[in-house]
Design an enzyme around this catalytic site. Structure first.
Site, short mmCIF file in Angstrom:
data_model
loop_
_atom_site.label_atom_id
_atom_site.label_comp_id
_atom_site.label_asym_id
_atom_site.label_seq_id
_atom_site.Cartn_x
_atom_site.Cartn_y
_atom_site.Cartn_z
CB ILE A 202 -6.45 -5.04 -2.04
CG1 ILE A 202 -5.72 -3.90 -1.33
CG2 ILE A 202 -7.84 -5.26 -1.52
CD1 ILE A 202 -6.42 -2.56 -1.47
CD GLU A 204 3.23 -8.94 -1.20
OE1 GLU A 204 2.41 -9.78 -0.82
OE2 GLU A 204 4.07 -8.38 -0.46
N GLY A 205 3.11 -5.02 -3.67
CA GLY A 205 4.04 -4.31 -4.55
C GLY A 205 5.44 -4.47 -4.00
N GLY A 206 6.39 -3.87 -4.65
CA GLY A 206 7.76 -3.95 -4.19
C GLY A 206 7.92 -3.33 -2.82
CG PHE A 207 6.13 0.54 -0.30
CD1 PHE A 207 7.02 1.55 0.01
CD2 PHE A 207 5.02 0.35 0.49
CE1 PHE A 207 6.79 2.35 1.12
CE2 PHE A 207 4.79 1.15 1.60
CZ PHE A 207 5.68 2.15 1.91
N GLY A 208 5.67 -3.20 -0.37
CA GLY A 208 5.08 -3.97 0.71
C GLY A 208 3.70 -4.48 0.33
CG ASP A 321 7.29 4.07 -10.18
OD1 ASP A 321 7.64 3.70 -11.32
OD2 ASP A 321 7.14 3.29 -9.23
N1 ATP Z 1 -5.14 3.08 -2.89
C1 ATP Z 1 -5.42 1.87 -3.35
N2 ATP Z 1 -6.68 1.47 -3.52
C2 ATP Z 1 -6.95 0.23 -3.99
N3 ATP Z 1 -6.02 -0.68 -4.33
C3 ATP Z 1 -4.74 -0.33 -4.19
C4 ATP Z 1 -4.37 0.95 -3.70
N4 ATP Z 1 -3.02 1.03 -3.69
C5 ATP Z 1 -2.58 -0.15 -4.16
N5 ATP Z 1 -3.59 -0.98 -4.46
C6 ATP Z 1 -3.51 -2.34 -4.98
O1 ATP Z 1 -2.35 -2.95 -4.46
C7 ATP Z 1 -1.47 -3.34 -5.51
C8 ATP Z 1 -0.04 -3.11 -5.08
O2 ATP Z 1 0.19 -1.72 -4.99
P1 ATP Z 1 1.62 -1.09 -4.80
O3 ATP Z 1 1.51 0.36 -5.05
O4 ATP Z 1 2.17 -1.51 -3.49
O5 ATP Z 1 2.46 -1.85 -5.83
P2 ATP Z 1 2.65 -1.68 -7.40
O6 ATP Z 1 2.48 -0.27 -7.81
O7 ATP Z 1 1.79 -2.70 -8.08
O8 ATP Z 1 4.13 -2.13 -7.52
P3 ATP Z 1 5.40 -1.28 -7.20
O9 ATP Z 1 5.11 -0.40 -6.03
O10 ATP Z 1 6.38 -2.32 -6.90
O11 ATP Z 1 5.67 -0.51 -8.43
C9 ATP Z 1 -1.88 -2.49 -6.72
O12 ATP Z 1 -1.58 -3.15 -7.89
C10 ATP Z 1 -3.37 -2.35 -6.49
O13 ATP Z 1 -4.04 -3.48 -7.00
#
Ligand code: ATP
Length: 482
Positions: A202, A204-208, A321
Site C-alpha cells: 500500500i 513505500e516510504g524511506g523506512f521500507g 516527524d
Molecule cells: N497504518 C497505515 N495504514 C494505511 N496505510 C498506511 C499506513 N502506514 C503507511 N501507510 C501507507 O504507506 C505509505 C508509506 O508510509 P511510510 O510511513 O512508510 O512512509 P512515508 O511517511 O510516506 O514516508 P517517510 O517514512 O519516508 O517519511 C503512506 O504514504 C501510506 O499511504
C-alpha cells in the site's frame, strides 16, 4: 443535556440549569463546580473521547477564553492505576474512577506573531538521505531549497551533550497492554501478507515498504517492512521505545501493535487506516477536495493526538516527524498521526527544558531552533504543526519547488501576504468555499504562532487545540448567520 461518553466507558457528564437559572454541572450524578467539569471534559477530549459538539459549544469558555486551570496534572494522574483515584484534582473523590483521573490545564497562550525565519536544507536525494551537517551553517542552507524535489529526512551527528533517557517515573502501569500481547510471529505475518505480495503493497516510504495484511482472526493491519539500511537505526533509536509506543492508545494516533525482529526481517505492525494520507487528499488524489470544515477537524484531531503524546502519555513523547504524509485519514475523515519511527522521549524532569539529540525530521517541517542547537522539546512538534496547518489551509507543500524564489517557501510567502492583509489569496484554490476572513485570519495567525522561530514564542499543543476549538466555534457561528 446528558452527555454520554462512548469512548470513555460508562462515565457521564451533564449540564443543566436550576429553576433560578443557575448553571449546574454533574459528573456521574454528582454536582461539581464548573472548573472541575471543564477539566473533566478537556481530559475526556485529550484522551480521545467524542464530546466535540458539546465542547465546541463554548460551555467551557469564560470571558472569551478557556477557563484557566492548573496544568500538567493529567499525565501524572494517568499513570495511576484506577485504585489510586483519590488523587484527582478538582473533581470530588466519589465522582468517578475515570473522571477522577482527569485534570489538566487549559491555557490560552497569545503569542505575538513573529516574522518566521526559514531554515532548511535540500539536496537531490532519496527521501531518507542522511546528511552530515555543520550546525553553524543552518542559515546558509535556507537558500539551498532551490532546484530540488521531495522533502527529505535529515539526520545529523549527535551533539556531545546527548542525555541518556531517564528512567521511567511510572514504571508500573498494570492497566496498559504490553506489546507482546499481539503474539504475532514472522510466519503469521508472512501468511497474512501472502509472503509480502506486491498486490498487498500500500505504500513505500524511506523506512521500507508498507503492506495491508489480514490476520487469521480477521483483523486488518498495516505491516511495515524495514529496509536493511534502517536496521541499525531501528535498533538504537526505536526498539528501546517500542514498548512505550505500544502502550499509547488514542483515537488520533495510529496504534502500534507489534514489532518483530527476526533474522533479516524487521517488521512494524500498526493499525490500518484506510483512507490515504492528508497529502493525497490535499493533492486531490482521493476524489472530493477537503472542505474547510474537514480541514479544521483534521487540524483539531492532529492537535489532540500531539497533545496526548506531549502531556498524557506515560512519558512525554516528541513525534519529530509531523507532516501531511504522516497524517492518515479514516473513512469518516478522522485524522490519525502515524509514523513514530523518530519519536523520542522528551524531558522528564521539570528542571530539564530539553533533550539534546541528533536532528531528525523532514526538511521544511524542521524546527530551526532544534536544527541550530540540537535541543529537542515538544515545541519542535509545535513548529512542524504550524507548517502542517499552513499546508492544510493553502494546499501547498512547505516548499514549492516550481514556484519563483519569492513564492517558494510557503511559510515566507504566506507570512508576507498575511501582513499585506491578503489572507483570502492564501486559501487553497481547490477549495471553492468562501470562508469568513476573520476565521481565516485566526487560523493563519495560529499557524504563524506555531512556526515562530524561537520556541518560547510558540504555544504548547494543548493551547493550540484550544485555539482551534474557539476558531471552530466562530466558524459555525458565521456559517449559521450566513
Ligand atoms: N497504518 C497505515 N495504514 C494505511 N496505510 C498506511 C499506513 N502506514 C503507511 N501507510 C501507507 O504507506 C505509505 C508509506 O508510509 P511510510 O510511513 O512508510 O512512509 P512515508 O511517511 O510516506 O514516508 P517517510 O517514512 O519516508 O517519511 C503512506 O504514504 C501510506 O499511504
Amino acid at each position: 443535556v446528558i452527555l454520554r461518553s462512548n469512548d470513555c466507558g460508562t462515565d457521564w457528564v451533564a449540564h443543566s440549569y436550576s429553576s433560578d437559572g443557575e448553571e449546574l454541572f454533574y459528573i456521574n450524578g454528582n454536582v461539581v463546580n464548573k472548573v472541575a467539569f471543564c477539566e473533566a471534559l478537556q481530559l475526556y477530549i485529550a484522551n480521545g473521547c467524542d464530546l466535540k459538539d458539546y465542547f465546541g459549544s463554548n460551555n467551557c469558555v469564560m470571558d472569551g477564553s478557556f477557563v484557566n486551570l492548573p496544568s500538567m496534572a493529567g499525565r501524572k494522574l494517568l499513570q495511576k492505576d484506577s485504585s489510586s483515584k483519590s488523587e484527582s484534582q478538582g473533581v470530588s473523590k466519589d465522582v468517578s474512577p475515570k473522571v477522577g483521573l482527569f485534570a489538566g490545564g487549559a491555557l490560552l497562550v497569545c503569542c505575538a506573531v513573529l516574522c518566521p525565519c526559514i531554515y532548511g536544507k535540500k539536496r537531490k536525494a532519496t527521501a531518507h538521505a542522511v546528511l552530515t551537517k555543520d550546525p553553524n551553517s543552518i542559515l546558509d542552507s535556507a537558500s539551498s531549497f532551490e532546484a530540488n524535489s521531495v522533502p527529505e529526512k535529515v539526520q545529523v551527528p549527535a551533539s556531545p551533550l546527548r542525555v541518556p533517557p531517564s528512567p521511567s517515573r511510572f514504571s508500573a502501569s498494570p492497566k496498559l497492554k504490553r506489546i507482546e500481547s499481539l503474539h504475532l510471529n514472522l510466519n503469521q505475518i508472512a501468511r497474512a501478507t501472502r509472503n509480502f505480495s506486491e498486490t498487498l503493497q500500500i505504500g513505500e516510504g524511506g523506512f521500507g515498504t508498507v503492506y495491508k495484511a489480514q490476520l487469521e482472526d480477521g483483523h486488518v493491519v498495516a505491516v511495515k517492512r524495514a529496509k536493511r539500511e534502517h536496521f541499525e537505526s531501528l535498533r538504537t533509536e526505536f526498539s528501546s521505545e517500542v514498548e512505550l509506543l505500544a502502550k499509547i492508545d488514542h483515537r488520533n494516533l495510529v496504534k502500534l501493535l507489534g514489532y518483530i525482529e527476526k533474522g533479516h526481517e524487521r517488521l512494524l505492525i500498526t493499525e490500518y487506516v484506510p483512507n490515504g494520507t492528508l497529502r493525497e487528499h490535499l493533492d486531490g488524489q482521493r476524489g472530493k477536495i477537503l472542505d474547510f470544515n474537514q480541514r479544521l477537524e483534521i487540524a483539531i484531531d492532529v492537535a489532540h493526538g500531539l497533545t496526548y503524546l506531549h502531556l498524557y502519555a506515560e512519558k512525554p513523547i516528541i513525534h519529530r516527524d509531523v507532516k501531511s504524509s504522516n497524517i492518515l485519514l479514516t473513512e469518516s475523515m478522522r485524522a490519525k498521526v502515524a509514523d513514530f519511527g523518530f519519536a523520542r522521549i522528551g524531558p522528564m524532569n521539570s528542571d530539564q527544558t530539553h533533550i539534546s539529540t541528533k536532528v531528525k525530521g523532514t526538511v521544511g517541517y524542521l524546527d530551526p531552533e532544534y536544527m541550530k542547537t540540537y535541543q529537542l522539546t515538544t515545541k519542535s512538534d509545535v513548529y512542524s504543526f504550524g507548517i502542517l496547518l499552513l499546508e492544510i489551509l493553502t494546499g501547498r507543500r512547505p516548499v514549492e519547488l516550481k514556484k519563483t524564489v519569492e513564492e517558494r517557501v510557503t511559510l515566507r510567502w504566506a507570512f508576507r501576504k498575511f501582513n499585506e492583509g491578503r489572507v483570502v489569496e492564501l486559501v487553497d484554490p481547490l477549495m471553492e468555499e468562501a470562508v469568513n476572513s476573520d476565521v481565516l485570519m485566526k487560523m493563519f495567525d495560529l499557524a504563524f504562532q506555531c512556526a515562530a522561530p524561537v520556541r518560547t514564542d510558540r504555544p504548547d499543543m494543548k493551547a493550540v487545540g484550544e485555539q482551534l476549538w474557539s476558531i471552530r466555534a466562530d466558524y459555525f457561528k458565521n456559517s449559521r448567520s450566513n
